[in-house]
Design a protein around this motif. Structure first.
Motif, PDB file in Angstrom:
ATOM      1  N   GLY A  97       2.454 -25.087  18.471  1.00  0.00           N
ATOM      2  CA  GLY A  97       1.812 -24.161  19.385  1.00  0.00           C
ATOM      3  C   GLY A  97       0.985 -23.113  18.664  1.00  0.00           C
ATOM      4  N   GLU A  98       0.011 -22.569  19.347  1.00  0.00           N
ATOM      5  CA  GLU A  98      -0.790 -21.490  18.803  1.00  0.00           C
ATOM      6  C   GLU A  98       0.086 -20.252  18.610  1.00  0.00           C
ATOM      7  OE1 GLU A  98      -4.617 -18.711  20.073  1.00  0.00           O
ATOM      8  OE2 GLU A  98      -4.030 -20.438  21.288  1.00  0.00           O
ATOM      9  N   ARG A  99      -0.011 -19.619  17.463  1.00  0.00           N
ATOM     10  CA  ARG A  99       0.850 -18.483  17.141  1.00  0.00           C
ATOM     11  C   ARG A  99       0.094 -17.180  17.387  1.00  0.00           C
ATOM     12  NH1 ARG A  99       4.257 -19.778  11.724  1.00  0.00           N
ATOM     13  NH2 ARG A  99       5.638 -18.295  12.751  1.00  0.00           N
ATOM     14  N   VAL A 100       0.826 -16.206  17.965  1.00  0.00           N
ATOM     15  CA  VAL A 100       0.237 -14.915  18.285  1.00  0.00           C
ATOM     16  C   VAL A 100       1.037 -13.824  17.585  1.00  0.00           C
ATOM     17  CG1 VAL A 100      -0.348 -13.285  20.120  1.00  0.00           C
ATOM     18  CG2 VAL A 100      -0.570 -15.758  20.526  1.00  0.00           C
ATOM     19  N   PHE A 101       0.348 -12.956  16.852  1.00  0.00           N
ATOM     20  CA  PHE A 101       0.980 -11.834  16.168  1.00  0.00           C
ATOM     21  C   PHE A 101       0.371 -10.532  16.684  1.00  0.00           C
ATOM     22  CE2 PHE A 101       1.583 -15.399  13.338  1.00  0.00           C
ATOM     23  CZ  PHE A 101       2.856 -15.218  12.823  1.00  0.00           C
ATOM     24  N   ARG A 102       1.221  -9.519  16.819  1.00  0.00           N
ATOM     25  CA  ARG A 102       0.774  -8.221  17.301  1.00  0.00           C
ATOM     26  C   ARG A 102       1.095  -7.147  16.271  1.00  0.00           C
ATOM     27  NH1 ARG A 102      -1.944 -10.754  20.101  1.00  0.00           N
ATOM     28  NH2 ARG A 102      -1.949 -10.928  22.384  1.00  0.00           N
ATOM     29  N   LYS A 103       0.255  -6.108  16.249  1.00  0.00           N
ATOM     30  CA  LYS A 103       0.369  -5.032  15.275  1.00  0.00           C
ATOM     31  C   LYS A 103       0.841  -3.740  15.936  1.00  0.00           C
ATOM     32  CE  LYS A 103      -3.391  -2.942  14.045  1.00  0.00           C
ATOM     33  NZ  LYS A 103      -4.708  -2.650  13.441  1.00  0.00           N
ATOM     34  N   ASN A 104       1.733  -3.024  15.224  1.00  0.00           N
ATOM     35  CA  ASN A 104       2.170  -1.686  15.626  1.00  0.00           C
ATOM     36  C   ASN A 104       2.197  -0.802  14.389  1.00  0.00           C
ATOM     37  OD1 ASN A 104       3.324  -1.775  18.614  1.00  0.00           O
ATOM     38  ND2 ASN A 104       3.897  -3.683  17.609  1.00  0.00           N
ATOM     39  N   LEU A 105       2.039   0.496  14.592  1.00  0.00           N
ATOM     40  CA  LEU A 105       2.266   1.457  13.518  1.00  0.00           C
ATOM     41  C   LEU A 105       3.696   1.951  13.611  1.00  0.00           C
ATOM     42  CD1 LEU A 105      -0.989   3.639  13.460  1.00  0.00           C
ATOM     43  CD2 LEU A 105      -0.243   1.997  11.744  1.00  0.00           C
ATOM     44  N   ILE A 106       4.400   2.029  12.496  1.00  0.00           N
ATOM     45  CA  ILE A 106       5.803   2.426  12.549  1.00  0.00           C
ATOM     46  C   ILE A 106       5.944   3.900  12.200  1.00  0.00           C
ATOM     47  CG2 ILE A 106       6.499   0.093  11.874  1.00  0.00           C
ATOM     48  CD1 ILE A 106       7.342   1.284   9.176  1.00  0.00           C
ATOM     49  N   GLY A 107       7.055   4.466  12.633  1.00  0.00           N
ATOM     50  CA  GLY A 107       7.379   5.845  12.323  1.00  0.00           C
ATOM     51  C   GLY A 107       6.980   6.807  13.417  1.00  0.00           C
ATOM     52  N   ARG A 108       7.647   7.967  13.415  1.00  0.00           N
ATOM     53  CA  ARG A 108       7.282   9.041  14.322  1.00  0.00           C
ATOM     54  C   ARG A 108       5.959   9.656  13.882  1.00  0.00           C
ATOM     55  NH1 ARG A 108      12.910  11.946  13.129  1.00  0.00           N
ATOM     56  NH2 ARG A 108      12.074  11.412  11.077  1.00  0.00           N
ATOM     57  N   THR A 109       5.332  10.395  14.762  1.00  0.00           N
ATOM     58  CA  THR A 109       4.036  10.999  14.451  1.00  0.00           C
ATOM     59  C   THR A 109       4.109  11.841  13.182  1.00  0.00           C
ATOM     60  OG1 THR A 109       3.476  11.048  16.802  1.00  0.00           O
ATOM     61  CG2 THR A 109       2.186  12.459  15.325  1.00  0.00           C
ATOM     62  N   ASP A 112       6.014  11.413  10.708  1.00  0.00           N
ATOM     63  CA  ASP A 112       6.276  10.589   9.532  1.00  0.00           C
ATOM     64  C   ASP A 112       5.035   9.870   9.026  1.00  0.00           C
ATOM     65  OD1 ASP A 112       8.948  11.260   9.649  1.00  0.00           O
ATOM     66  OD2 ASP A 112       9.490   9.521  10.864  1.00  0.00           O
ATOM     67  N   MET A 113       4.011   9.770   9.841  1.00  0.00           N
ATOM     68  CA  MET A 113       2.839   8.969   9.513  1.00  0.00           C
ATOM     69  C   MET A 113       1.876   9.740   8.620  1.00  0.00           C
ATOM     70  SD  MET A 113       2.318   7.252  13.286  1.00  0.00           S
ATOM     71  CE  MET A 113       0.860   6.348  12.810  1.00  0.00           C
ATOM     72  N   GLY A 114       1.017   8.997   7.932  1.00  0.00           N
ATOM     73  CA  GLY A 114       0.050   9.617   7.048  1.00  0.00           C
ATOM     74  C   GLY A 114       0.663  10.013   5.722  1.00  0.00           C
ATOM     75  N   GLY A 115      -0.068  10.812   4.979  1.00  0.00           N
ATOM     76  CA  GLY A 115       0.404  11.226   3.665  1.00  0.00           C
ATOM     77  C   GLY A 115      -0.344  10.496   2.565  1.00  0.00           C
ATOM     78  N   ALA A 116       0.134  10.646   1.341  1.00  0.00           N
ATOM     79  CA  ALA A 116      -0.506  10.015   0.188  1.00  0.00           C
ATOM     80  C   ALA A 116      -0.412   8.494   0.287  1.00  0.00           C
ATOM     81  CB  ALA A 116       0.153  10.512  -1.098  1.00  0.00           C
ATOM     82  N   LYS A 117      -1.257   7.823  -0.452  1.00  0.00           N
ATOM     83  CA  LYS A 117      -1.324   6.369  -0.423  1.00  0.00           C
ATOM     84  C   LYS A 117      -0.002   5.753  -0.860  1.00  0.00           C
ATOM     85  CE  LYS A 117      -4.142   2.502  -2.042  1.00  0.00           C
ATOM     86  NZ  LYS A 117      -5.341   2.125  -2.844  1.00  0.00           N
ATOM     87  N   ILE A 118       0.448   4.748  -0.113  1.00  0.00           N
ATOM     88  CA  ILE A 118       1.715   4.066  -0.422  1.00  0.00           C
ATOM     89  C   ILE A 118       1.492   3.094  -1.578  1.00  0.00           C
ATOM     90  CG2 ILE A 118       3.441   2.465   0.476  1.00  0.00           C
ATOM     91  CD1 ILE A 118       2.982   3.744   3.238  1.00  0.00           C
ATOM     92  N   THR A 119       2.398   3.141  -2.543  1.00  0.00           N
ATOM     93  CA  THR A 119       2.271   2.303  -3.739  1.00  0.00           C
ATOM     94  C   THR A 119       3.311   1.195  -3.828  1.00  0.00           C
ATOM     95  OG1 THR A 119       3.587   3.960  -4.944  1.00  0.00           O
ATOM     96  CG2 THR A 119       1.184   4.118  -5.105  1.00  0.00           C
ATOM     97  N   ASN A 120       4.475   1.368  -3.188  1.00  0.00           N
ATOM     98  CA  ASN A 120       5.521   0.345  -3.244  1.00  0.00           C
ATOM     99  C   ASN A 120       6.319   0.330  -1.952  1.00  0.00           C
ATOM    100  OD1 ASN A 120       5.635  -0.822  -6.122  1.00  0.00           O
ATOM    101  ND2 ASN A 120       5.651   1.374  -6.522  1.00  0.00           N
ATOM    102  N   LEU A 121       6.789  -0.859  -1.575  1.00  0.00           N
ATOM    103  CA  LEU A 121       7.713  -1.047  -0.453  1.00  0.00           C
ATOM    104  C   LEU A 121       8.876  -1.894  -0.936  1.00  0.00           C
ATOM    105  CD1 LEU A 121       5.530  -2.018   2.672  1.00  0.00           C
ATOM    106  CD2 LEU A 121       6.784   0.102   2.338  1.00  0.00           C
ATOM    107  N   ALA A 122      10.080  -1.556  -0.474  1.00  0.00           N
ATOM    108  CA  ALA A 122      11.259  -2.380  -0.772  1.00  0.00           C
ATOM    109  C   ALA A 122      12.235  -2.267   0.384  1.00  0.00           C
ATOM    110  CB  ALA A 122      11.922  -1.941  -2.079  1.00  0.00           C
ATOM    111  N   PHE A 123      13.062  -3.310   0.561  1.00  0.00           N
ATOM    112  CA  PHE A 123      14.007  -3.362   1.675  1.00  0.00           C
ATOM    113  C   PHE A 123      15.378  -3.743   1.146  1.00  0.00           C
ATOM    114  CE2 PHE A 123       9.781  -4.301   3.167  1.00  0.00           C
ATOM    115  CZ  PHE A 123       9.662  -3.549   4.329  1.00  0.00           C
ATOM    116  N   GLY A 124      16.409  -3.027   1.624  1.00  0.00           N
ATOM    117  CA  GLY A 124      17.772  -3.328   1.227  1.00  0.00           C
ATOM    118  C   GLY A 124      18.749  -2.813   2.251  1.00  0.00           C
ATOM    119  N   GLY A 125      19.710  -3.644   2.638  1.00  0.00           N
ATOM    120  CA  GLY A 125      20.663  -3.240   3.668  1.00  0.00           C
ATOM    121  C   GLY A 125      19.949  -2.934   4.958  1.00  0.00           C
TER     122      GLY A 125
END
Length: 468
Positions: free
Chosen positions: A418-430, A432-445
């Motif tokens: 089937g044709e796949r559909v992806f949707r975009k959202n911005l995460i975080g509270r207002t 929490d958003m913005g700030g300096a450029k993000i350089t790394n992401l990691a996930f644990g637990g």
């Protein structure tokens, strides 16, 4: 009086023969608790609570434990349900950790407080910032499945425990660590693009357990470009010091003995494709394949390649050479059976379906293809990572969250998928958003960790859940 003592007599005048030996009565700091031997046995054979359960058979009656009764009620709820009660928020986390260690149930606390099922991508909030010692900003971060974190900053690696309350910093031989991968809670693999060898580090005492090297035909030293792992193997991408050869080595994760070598390239002349070492390695469990990607910037723009390797045969199962809108970063989602990239020119997210790798359509753009024509490099420095059923993409100081939308009446393509559909959202509270450029992401637990340019700390993002 010791913290735990056996009873000398039964309460309420009961005779031992008439007592229910399955019910255990515990007096904790003057407060009476009743539970079953089966519940206490869940603490494990080495726990003091298992000792209480066993002593109930020989000494029925009330058992005394000289500890805080309110904290014990949290521990007992954890045993009964496997989860922390909501009232746990009223206590300092370190107090609960200390109490869990006394009763021998810290592993249950870790499973509850850092349960990956509590990671809710649409409900993430910035909860705290972890400070680092020194003036160096993070160059690499790596999280473990139970939520502990390792951060490379300058020549140092700082490790935070699963509850982020305790940290330890060691000094390495590197000027800066570019690749970092946990092997166990106290052991990590580290490498740099300007220092020869892959080092296996003991994070408890800061010693080097072993150094893994690769030599090409000229016997020159080699630097580490990327590290990856599966449940069985450790993968390392090497490039020779003269930058005239590269290779990916496969090691047994337990013995660290070399098992195989794949993608060995000796570069002669202007063979640009072979000159690009893999700078990202990602294992795809469902397909038993290793994704290796690398790119190179030159006068004509950025070009790169992405390969899926079968490490058993040493052969390439699928390959794409990216030139028109080469990737800034690549991520693979085993859960979604898809590979994602962010275009270095457009800054848009693309995907390819792993279930149909023979498809000639290649990348499918999830955003606005018109940005390909504006001549700007919108995606430079952007990061993309997959976690669970979502894909996280950084855009300067913000994070986009891409999720697949399941539509029952999806149009079938020629391949039957089937044709796949992806949707975009911005995460975080207002806030929490913005700030300096993000350089790394990691996930644990149940946590997401974020580092930003020129900031000497790590942001911790969590969902608002029960417990802590």
């Amino acid at each position: 009086m010791p913290p735990f003592s056996c009873p000398t007599a039964l309460p309420n005048g009961l005779h031992p023969a008439k007592a229910d030996t399955n019910v255990v009565t515990i007096n904790v700091g003057g407060q009476i608790f009743q539970t079953t031997r089966q519940t206490l046995a869940l603490a494990g054979p080495e726990s003091i609570l298992s000792a209480v359960a066993k002593s109930q058979l020989a000494h029925p009656g009330e058992h005394f434990v000289d500890r805080d009764p309110e904290l014990f009620s949290v521990v007992l709820s954890l045993l009964r349900t496997g989860n922390l009660p909501s009232k746990a928020k009223a206590f300092d986390l370190q107090d609960v950790v200390s109490e869990s260690q006394f009763y021998g149930v810290e592993s249950l606390l870790v499973s509850s407080a850092s349960n990956p099922s509590q990671f809710e991508a649409f409900n993430l909030e910035k909860s705290l910032a972890l400070p680092l010692n020194g003036r160096d900003t993070p160059s690499a971060i790596a999280a473990t499945p139970f939520g502990s974190l390792h951060v490379a900053h300058g020549s140092k690696i700082t490790s935070f425990d699963w509850c982020l309350g305790r940290k330890k910093t060691i000094l390495t031989q590197f000027t800066a660590v570019d690749s970092l991968l946990p092997i166990s809670p106290a052991v990590a693999a580290a490498g740099a693009t300007d220092f020869s060898g892959l080092q296996i580090l003991d994070l408890e005492n800061g010693s080097v357990r072993e150094t893994l090297n690769w030599e090409n035909v000229t016997r020159s030293g080699s630097t580490v470009q990327a590290i990856g792992s599966s449940g069985e193997y450790l993968f390392a991408s090497f490039e020779s010091g003269r930058r005239n050869s590269n290779s990916i080595l496969v090691y047994d994760l337990q013995s660290l003995s070399p098992v195989a070598e794949i993608g060995h390239n000796e570069i002669f002349g202007a063979d640009l494709d072979s000159a690009i070492p893999a700078t990202k390695l990602k294992w795809i469990p469902s397909y038993n394949l290793l994704m290796a990607s690398g790119s190179h910037g030159g006068p004509s723009g950025v070009s790169g390649n992405i390969r899926l390797w079968d490490i058993r045969t040493g052969s390439i199962v699928w390959e794409v050479k990216d030139k028109v809108d080469c990737f800034s970063d690549v991520a693979v989602s085993d859960n979604l059976s898809a590979m994602f990239k962010i275009g270095v020119n457009s800054g848009e997210v693309f995907y390819v379906d792993l279930r149909n790798l023979d498809d000639e359509k290649s990348w499918v753009c999830l955003g606005d293809r018109r940005k390909l024509l504006n001549g700007k490099k919108e995606g430079v420095g952007c990061k993309i990572e997959s976690h669970g059923n979502q894909v996280f993409c950084t855009k300067k100081g913000d994070i986009e969250l891409w999720s697949e939308v399941l539509i029952s009446s999806r149009k079938k393509s020629d391949d039957g998928l089937g044709e796949r559909v992806f949707r975009k959202n911005l995460i975080g509270r207002t806030k929490d958003m913005g700030g300096a450029k993000i350089t790394n992401l990691a996930f644990g637990g149940n946590k997401m960790f974020v580092t930003r340019k020129d900031q000497q700390s790590i942001e911790v993002w969590q969902s608002s859940v029960r417990g802590f």
